[in-house]
Motif scaffolding. Structure first.
Motif, mmCIF file in Angstrom:
data_model
loop_
_atom_site.group_PDB
_atom_site.id
_atom_site.type_symbol
_atom_site.label_atom_id
_atom_site.label_comp_id
_atom_site.label_asym_id
_atom_site.label_seq_id
_atom_site.Cartn_x
_atom_site.Cartn_y
_atom_site.Cartn_z
ATOM 1 N N SER A 170 -4.520 -1.372 19.642
ATOM 2 C CA SER A 170 -4.162 -2.345 18.621
ATOM 3 C C SER A 170 -4.285 -1.768 17.221
ATOM 4 N N SER A 171 -3.395 -2.204 16.349
ATOM 5 C CA SER A 171 -3.465 -1.846 14.942
ATOM 6 C C SER A 171 -2.736 -2.908 14.135
ATOM 7 N N ILE A 172 -3.393 -3.397 13.076
ATOM 8 C CA ILE A 172 -2.782 -4.400 12.230
ATOM 9 C C ILE A 172 -2.266 -3.700 10.988
ATOM 10 N N GLU A 173 -1.335 -4.324 10.289
ATOM 11 C CA GLU A 173 -0.786 -3.721 9.078
ATOM 12 C C GLU A 173 -1.921 -3.359 8.115
ATOM 13 N N GLU A 174 -1.893 -2.134 7.627
ATOM 14 C CA GLU A 174 -3.017 -1.615 6.848
ATOM 15 C C GLU A 174 -3.211 -2.392 5.558
ATOM 16 N N ALA A 175 -4.443 -2.790 5.286
ATOM 17 C CA ALA A 175 -4.755 -3.553 4.083
ATOM 18 C C ALA A 175 -5.800 -2.853 3.222
ATOM 19 N N MET A 176 -6.457 -1.818 3.741
ATOM 20 C CA MET A 176 -7.511 -1.107 3.018
ATOM 21 C C MET A 176 -7.246 0.383 3.124
ATOM 22 N N SER A 177 -7.344 1.100 1.993
ATOM 23 C CA SER A 177 -7.089 2.535 2.027
ATOM 24 C C SER A 177 -8.197 3.248 2.792
ATOM 25 N N PHE A 178 -7.908 4.470 3.215
ATOM 26 C CA PHE A 178 -8.892 5.249 3.973
ATOM 27 C C PHE A 178 -10.111 5.550 3.105
ATOM 28 N N GLY A 179 -9.880 5.899 1.834
ATOM 29 C CA GLY A 179 -10.985 6.193 0.926
ATOM 30 C C GLY A 179 -11.891 4.989 0.717
#
Length: 389
Positions: A170-179
């Motif tokens: 599962s993966s949701i649309e990214e809302a937070m950067s990796f950093g």
């Protein structure tokens, strides 16, 4: 004095209990938008950075045989130490309230008797832990940690093996950067920086106690974050209490949440008492810890504490530059200001570090802003000392 010292195992059990926390599970739910693989990587990188800093802070206290806030005299002088002690007490009162609030909300999701009732129950148990005291908790902590270990293994199985394909894919649309995700992982061990020396100063073997405490906390904290992330991906809402309830854990879920909240929050309230003693020697550590437990309970009953990310970043901006300066002075410059009223130069350097941290929060650096801020503050501290000499 010898019989009051704590073993390596005592310290490991204390920090195992600190890592097993509902607050850490809930923080882990924020990682769901990254997906399981990237989220796990961010959690691990952040904890490696944060726990390395945790080790240095604890080792300084272990060598000096001083509490966390007493060690700050080395860099900032007597008044500077009291300043950071007061800041630490404020953040510990906040943490006590947040931990009790999260625990009460979660328990109430399983046994709906009223969140305020559960907050009072948890607060009362924390008071019992404080009353028993750190040097007398060995056997009780061993039993509590063994029980928590088994129950969290059951919880882990429910999340990752009951519907494994869903969680891992599962993966949701990214809302937070990796950093930003790395920084959020750094922030949790960083929040323990002003506490760890309160326990390593009593250890028989400071280096080993600090090393294994930091490793234990790091591993367990990562585990909690990943459980939270996995549950959020699985349910799309991150309701850990709902997962345990639907799985039929019942009383086991109640024990996990209450015991994990008590063993973690006890450290906050107990250390607040120790920090207040730095401000005034007349303070009774145990009674002060009990007052903090009461204040935290009242905060959990009367205030909403659903989102703690801003609080975590504020802690980072205060204590990251502080520990960078202390580490530079203790291990590199050997500049000792313990006998001074205040070290103006170190306070100025800390203010620079604080401002730099707040500015770097707007920069999307892959390793988070703590790493950059501490490097800048550490470098400036060493550079200033060389120029001064």
């Amino acid at each position: 004095m010898k019989n009051k010292q704590t073993s390596v195992l005592n310290n490991v059990l204390i920090w195992f209990g600190a890592g097993v926390s509902v607050a850490e599970i809930l923080t882990g739910t924020y990682y769901a938008p990254l997906g399981f693989a990237r989220g796990t990587l961010a959690i691990i990188i952040g904890h490696i950075i944060g726990c390395a800093l945790l080790f240095f802070a604890g080792y300084i206290g272990g060598i000096a045989r001083k509490s966390a806030m007493e060690t700050t005299k080395y860099s900032f002088g007597v008044l500077g130490s009291k300043f950071f002690a007061l800041l630490n007490v404020l953040q510990l009162v906040g943490w006590t309230g947040i931990m009790i609030y999260d625990g009460a909300i979660s328990v109430n999701g399983i046994f709906a008797k009223g969140s305020w009732i559960w907050a009072v129950v948890i607060g009362a148990l924390i008071a019992v832990w404080i009353f028993i005291g750190i040097t007398n908790l060995g056997k009780i902590n061993a039993v509590a940690m063994s029980l928590l270990f088994v129950l969290t293994l059951v919880l882990c199985k429910l999340i990752f093996f009951s519907n494994n394909s869903v969680v891992l894919s599962s993966s949701i649309e990214e809302a937070m950067s990796f950093g930003a995700a790395v920084e959020l992982a750094v922030a949790m061990p960083l929040s323990w920086l002003p506490l760890i020396s309160d326990y390593t100063k009593e250890s028989e073997k400071p280096f080993r106690a600090t090393l294994f405490s930091s490793l234990t906390y790091g591993i367990v904290s990562c585990w909690m974050y990943i459980i939270g992330m996995g549950s959020a991906i699985l349910t799309s809402e991150g309701d850990i209490a709902s997962i345990m309830f639907k799985a039929g854990l019942g009383i086991s879920a109640l024990i996990i949440i209450i015991l994990s909240t008590v063993t973690t929050t006890f450290l906050d309230a107990f250390s607040a008492g120790i920090s207040l003693k730095t401000v005034s020697s007349r303070v009774n550590e145990k009674y002060a810890g009990l007052v903090v437990a009461v204040l935290g309970t009242l905060g959990a009953v009367f205030f909403n504490m659903d989102n703690i990310t801003g609080f975590l970043y504020l802690i980072g901006s205060v204590f990251a530059p502080m520990i960078a300066i202390l580490t530079a002075d203790f291990f590199v410059t050997k500049c000792d200001s313990s006998e001074k009223k205040i070290s103006v130069s170190r306070i100025v350097l800390w203010l620079i570090g604080f401002v730099v941290y707040r500015i770097l929060m707007r920069v999307d650096f892959i390793l988070g802003c703590t790493t950059l801020d501490m490097f800048v503050t550490f470098f400036l501290t060493v550079l200033y000392s060389k120029i001064r000499k």
